[in-house]
Every structure is written in structure tokens, then in C-alpha cells.
Design a protein around this motif. Sequence first.
Motif, mmCIF file in Angstrom:
data_model
loop_
_atom_site.group_PDB
_atom_site.id
_atom_site.type_symbol
_atom_site.label_atom_id
_atom_site.label_comp_id
_atom_site.label_asym_id
_atom_site.label_seq_id
_atom_site.Cartn_x
_atom_site.Cartn_y
_atom_site.Cartn_z
ATOM 1 N N LEU A 1 0.806 -1.219 0.000
ATOM 2 C CA LEU A 1 0.000 0.000 0.000
ATOM 3 C C LEU A 1 0.843 1.275 0.000
ATOM 4 C CD1 LEU A 1 -2.683 -1.154 2.599
ATOM 5 C CD2 LEU A 1 -2.933 -1.069 0.101
ATOM 6 N N GLY A 2 2.084 1.171 0.451
ATOM 7 C CA GLY A 2 2.983 2.311 0.393
ATOM 8 C C GLY A 2 2.916 3.278 1.543
ATOM 9 N N GLU A 3 1.972 3.080 2.472
ATOM 10 C CA GLU A 3 1.823 3.997 3.609
ATOM 11 C C GLU A 3 2.235 3.328 4.912
ATOM 12 O OE1 GLU A 3 1.319 7.082 3.113
ATOM 13 O OE2 GLU A 3 0.800 6.920 0.998
ATOM 14 N N SER A 4 2.421 4.123 5.946
ATOM 15 C CA SER A 4 2.865 3.604 7.241
ATOM 16 C C SER A 4 1.826 2.652 7.821
ATOM 17 C CB SER A 4 3.111 4.759 8.218
ATOM 18 O OG SER A 4 4.133 5.599 7.750
ATOM 19 N N VAL B 1 -3.795 12.949 3.671
ATOM 20 C CA VAL B 1 -5.048 12.757 2.935
ATOM 21 C C VAL B 1 -4.820 12.783 1.435
ATOM 22 C CG1 VAL B 1 -6.527 13.627 4.776
ATOM 23 C CG2 VAL B 1 -5.539 15.231 3.135
ATOM 24 N N GLY B 2 -3.803 13.486 0.976
ATOM 25 C CA GLY B 2 -3.538 13.543 -0.459
ATOM 26 C C GLY B 2 -3.157 12.206 -1.054
ATOM 27 N N LEU C 1 -7.276 4.021 -2.694
ATOM 28 C CA LEU C 1 -6.334 3.344 -1.803
ATOM 29 C C LEU C 1 -7.074 2.725 -0.622
ATOM 30 C CD1 LEU C 1 -3.394 2.650 -1.118
ATOM 31 C CD2 LEU C 1 -3.294 4.753 0.214
ATOM 32 N N LEU C 2 -8.053 3.435 -0.082
ATOM 33 C CA LEU C 2 -8.825 2.890 1.036
ATOM 34 C C LEU C 2 -9.553 1.620 0.618
ATOM 35 C CD1 LEU C 2 -10.353 6.095 2.692
ATOM 36 C CD2 LEU C 2 -8.298 4.842 3.349
ATOM 37 N N HIS C 3 -10.137 1.613 -0.575
ATOM 38 C CA HIS C 3 -10.835 0.418 -1.052
ATOM 39 C C HIS C 3 -9.860 -0.743 -1.251
ATOM 40 C CE1 HIS C 3 -14.816 2.067 -1.382
ATOM 41 N NE2 HIS C 3 -14.394 3.077 -2.132
ATOM 42 N N GLN C 4 -8.653 -0.428 -1.676
ATOM 43 C CA GLN C 4 -7.627 -1.465 -1.815
ATOM 44 C C GLN C 4 -7.171 -1.965 -0.449
ATOM 45 O OE1 GLN C 4 -4.077 -0.062 -3.770
ATOM 46 N NE2 GLN C 4 -2.993 -2.005 -3.553
#
Length: 254
Positions: A103-106, A227-228, A234-237
Motif C-alpha cells: 500500500l505504500g503507507e505507514s 489525505v492527499g 487506496l482505502l478500497h484497496q
Amino acid sequence: MTAASEAKGRTGGVQSIERAFGLLEAMADAGGTMGLSQLATASGLPLPTIHRLVRTLVDLGYLRQEPSRQYVLGPKLIKLGESSAHMLSLRARPHLARLVDELGESANMAMLDGDQIVYVAQVPSRHSMRMFTEVGRRVLPHCTAVGKALLAGLPPERARDLLQRNGMPRYTEHTITDPEEFTRQLEAAARNGYAIDDGEQELGVRCIAVAVPQAPTHLAISISGPVGRMTEPLLHQAIPLLTEVSRALSTDLH
């Protein structure tokens, strides 16, 4: 089911140890402070039995009696908690790393500790950014996705009591401070299987979380970021992946 009835349902254990840990867990669930009569109600044990167990736990330093005659969790539990949290972190990191890779986020893991949420593990995003959470940080549950995910799995009266003890202070213009609106969010989280914090703890930060099913303690995992980047696609993934990873983590912890 009370601690007493649970003890009767198990074989091969030492009943006094089961009962003592049952009392400690009941106190932790209630915010860390209880009187003897409250412990009797929560555990289903007779008062003389509770009194003997409590006096032993006080002598060992795992409980402390206040001037009000109520009992609070003692400082000796801190060492056990820190060691346990460290082991939880080590077990969680490979699972959190998978979230970051895909996902690429923390990615974070948090637990309900008394009335607060404490972050116990984290794998940071590859993006160069200031971290919005850190291991060891404590927050109130009403303004975080992990808090909502955890409270959604509690009995409604317990979640309500927790909120009443803490209050619902406002941190940003998006923080939910109305108990009825928060209850609706918890119902949605329980129904949907995930919870979202949209700038409620810190402006510009979005987080999505799921509870870890059948965990040994109340745990949730999440991803968070600006949020950007935390867009609707991304949330759905993230939702099915968080659910899959939470189940894998639950299996790994047993």
C-alpha cells in the motif's frame, strides 16, 4: 462468562492462578481501578476468595490499595507489559511490512491499554515524511481509527463507560465529540469491519484500521498517511488487505 465459570470450563490448570489473572484482566478492562464488590460482580467469585487473592497480589506488587480502599493495578505490571509489548511488536512487524510493501503507507499496530490506545508496533512508509504516530504513543480512542475499531468490538455499555471516564476532547475541527454520533460510527465500524479517522486526531492525516480477530488482547492494525495519498481508491484497496493481514497476524499470535 465470568472468570469463575471460565475456570470451571478448563482442566489441567491451577485454579488460583486462573482466578488471580482473571481479576487482573477485569481490572484492566475497567480502566485499572476497582473495589472488592466490583471485582465480585465482574468475576462471580465470593468476596472471601477475592480478598485472599487481592491481598496476595498487593503483597507481590501487582496491585496497590488506594486510601479510598479501591485497588489499582500496581507498578510491577509495567515490566511484564513492556516485555509483552516488545514481543508483540516483533511478531507484528512482518505483517505490517506487507501492508507497507503493498500500500505504500505507514502501518501500525495498537492495543487497548486500560482506557487508552497505545501504539506497540510500526513500519514506516517509504515516503519521506514526518511520522504521525510512534511506538509508545498513547491517545484516546474516540479520535483514532484503531480506537474506533477496538471499541466497536466491545459491549456497548463498556464502550460507553470508557468514553464517560475519558471524555471526548476536541483535537481538530473534525474530532467527534458527540456521543450519539460516535455510537453511530462504532455501529458502522462493527457492520463494515473497519474504521476510519479522517483528520480527527491530526489535521491532514487519514487512517483506516481493523481489529485483529481473536487476539490475546485487544489489538488493531492500521495504515495512515496524508489525505492527499490516502485516497478513496487506496482505502478500497486497503480494506481487504488489512482484513487478510489481521487474520494472518491473529494466527501467528496463537
